[in-house]
Design a protein around this motif. Structure first.
Motif, short mmCIF file in Angstrom:
data_model
loop_
_atom_site.label_atom_id
_atom_site.label_comp_id
_atom_site.label_asym_id
_atom_site.label_seq_id
_atom_site.Cartn_x
_atom_site.Cartn_y
_atom_site.Cartn_z
N LEU A 61 0.82 -1.21 0.00
CA LEU A 61 0.00 0.00 0.00
C LEU A 61 0.86 1.26 0.00
O LEU A 61 0.53 2.25 -0.66
N SER A 62 1.97 1.21 0.71
CA SER A 62 2.88 2.34 0.74
C SER A 62 3.45 2.62 -0.65
O SER A 62 3.53 3.77 -1.09
N LEU A 63 3.83 1.55 -1.35
CA LEU A 63 4.32 1.70 -2.72
C LEU A 63 3.22 2.23 -3.63
O LEU A 63 3.46 3.12 -4.46
N ALA A 64 2.01 1.72 -3.47
CA ALA A 64 0.88 2.18 -4.28
C ALA A 64 0.61 3.66 -4.05
O ALA A 64 0.39 4.42 -5.01
N ALA A 107 3.06 16.24 0.72
CA ALA A 107 2.38 16.34 2.02
C ALA A 107 1.23 15.35 2.11
O ALA A 107 1.04 14.71 3.16
N ALA A 108 0.49 15.19 1.03
CA ALA A 108 -0.62 14.22 1.03
C ALA A 108 -0.09 12.80 1.20
O ALA A 108 -0.69 11.99 1.92
N LEU A 109 1.04 12.49 0.56
CA LEU A 109 1.65 11.18 0.73
C LEU A 109 2.11 10.97 2.16
O LEU A 109 1.88 9.91 2.75
N LEU A 110 2.76 11.96 2.75
CA LEU A 110 3.25 11.84 4.12
C LEU A 110 2.10 11.52 5.08
O LEU A 110 2.19 10.58 5.88
N VAL A 111 1.02 12.25 4.97
CA VAL A 111 -0.12 12.04 5.88
C VAL A 111 -0.76 10.68 5.65
O VAL A 111 -1.00 9.93 6.60
N SER A 112 -1.04 10.34 4.38
CA SER A 112 -1.74 9.08 4.11
C SER A 112 -0.86 7.87 4.43
O SER A 112 -1.34 6.87 4.98
N ASP A 113 0.43 7.94 4.11
CA ASP A 113 1.33 6.82 4.41
C ASP A 113 1.48 6.65 5.92
O ASP A 113 1.46 5.52 6.42
N ASP A 131 9.58 6.94 7.80
CA ASP A 131 9.35 6.20 6.55
C ASP A 131 8.54 7.05 5.56
O ASP A 131 8.88 7.16 4.39
N GLY A 132 7.47 7.63 6.05
CA GLY A 132 6.64 8.48 5.21
C GLY A 132 7.37 9.73 4.74
O GLY A 132 7.22 10.16 3.59
N LEU A 133 8.17 10.30 5.61
CA LEU A 133 8.93 11.50 5.25
C LEU A 133 9.94 11.21 4.15
O LEU A 133 10.11 12.03 3.23
N GLY A 134 10.57 10.06 4.21
CA GLY A 134 11.51 9.69 3.15
C GLY A 134 10.82 9.55 1.80
O GLY A 134 11.31 10.05 0.78
N ARG A 135 9.68 8.89 1.80
CA ARG A 135 8.93 8.73 0.54
C ARG A 135 8.40 10.08 0.05
O ARG A 135 8.41 10.37 -1.15
N ALA A 136 7.95 10.91 0.97
CA ALA A 136 7.45 12.23 0.60
C ALA A 136 8.57 13.09 0.01
O ALA A 136 8.35 13.83 -0.95
N ALA A 137 9.77 12.97 0.55
CA ALA A 137 10.90 13.72 0.00
C ALA A 137 11.23 13.26 -1.41
O ALA A 137 11.54 14.08 -2.28
N LEU A 138 11.14 11.95 -1.66
CA LEU A 138 11.36 11.45 -3.02
C LEU A 138 10.32 12.00 -4.00
O LEU A 138 10.66 12.41 -5.11
N VAL A 139 9.06 11.98 -3.58
CA VAL A 139 7.99 12.49 -4.44
C VAL A 139 8.17 13.99 -4.68
O VAL A 139 8.07 14.47 -5.82
N ALA A 140 8.46 14.75 -3.62
CA ALA A 140 8.64 16.20 -3.77
C ALA A 140 9.82 16.49 -4.70
O ALA A 140 9.72 17.36 -5.58
#
Length: 156
Positions: A61-64, A107-113, A131-140
Motif C-alpha cells: 500500500l505504501s508503494l501504491a 504532504a498528502a503522501l506523508l499524511v496518508s502513508d 518512513d513516510g517523510l523519506g517517501r514524501a521527500a522522493l515524491v517532492a
C-alpha cells in the motif's frame, strides 16, 4: 500581509490555494491505475516469496500511495493542454512555481502513508513518520524536478 493581485504578487494563503488547485489538475485516474498496478504487483511478489501478512500489505500500500502521488503530481507539474481559461492561469502559475506545487502531493503522501502504517502495522510513531517523510521527500524531489525541467524547456 496580502499583496496586490494586480501587481502579479499573491499572499501566502493564495499561494497555498494555487498550489492545491494546480495539483488537482493532475491525471489522478491514471495515477490511481498506476498505483493500483504497482501495489498489486508488489503484493503478488510478496505472496509468491512467502512473505505475506499485514507488514507486506502495508509495504504494498505504501508503494501504491507513492506511485499514485508521484504520477498525479508529475502530471500536474507537466500540465496538459486544454481546459478553461482559469486552468491555463493556474498551470502558468504552477510552471513558475514547480517546487511549491511539488509540496502538495508530498504532504498528502506523508499524511496518508503515516496513517496507513499506524493503522495496519505495529510500527512506532517516529518510525512511521520517518518512513513516510523519506517517501514524501522522493515524491517532492521528483515532481519538483519534473516541473522545473518542464518549465525551463517551455521557456527555451
Amino acid at each position: 500581509m496580502s499583496r496586490s493581485y494586480r501587481s502579479g504578487e499573491v499572499s501566502r494563503a493564495e499561494e497555498r490555494q494555487l498550489a492545491v488547485a494546480s495539483a488537482t489538475l493532475g491525471p489522478w485516474r491514471t495515477a490511481a491505475a498506476v498505483g493500483a498496478l504497482g501495489g498489486g504487483v508488489s503484493l503478488g511478489f510478496d505472496a509468491v516469496v512467502g512473505d505475506f501478512g499485514l507488514g507486506a500489505v502495508a509495504g504494498s500500500l505504501s508503494l501504491a500511495l507513492m506511485l499514485f502521488f508521484l504520477v498525479g503530481g508529475a502530471g500536474a507539474a507537466l500540465g496538459s493542454r486544454g481546459g478553461s481559461a482559469a486552468d491555463h492561469r493556474i498551470r502558468r502559475w504552477a510552471r513558475a512555481h514547480p517546487w511549491r506545487v511539488a509540496l502538495v502531493p508530498a504532504a498528502a503522501l506523508l499524511v496518508s502513508d503515516f496513517l496507513m502504517r499506524q493503522i495496519l502495522t505495529s510500527e512506532g510513531f517516529f518510525s512511521s513518520f520517518w518512513d513516510g517523510l523519506g517517501r514524501a521527500a522522493l515524491v517532492a524531489g521528483a515532481v519538483g524536478l519534473i516541473g522545473a525541467m518542464s518549465g525551463a524547456r517551455r521557456r527555451a
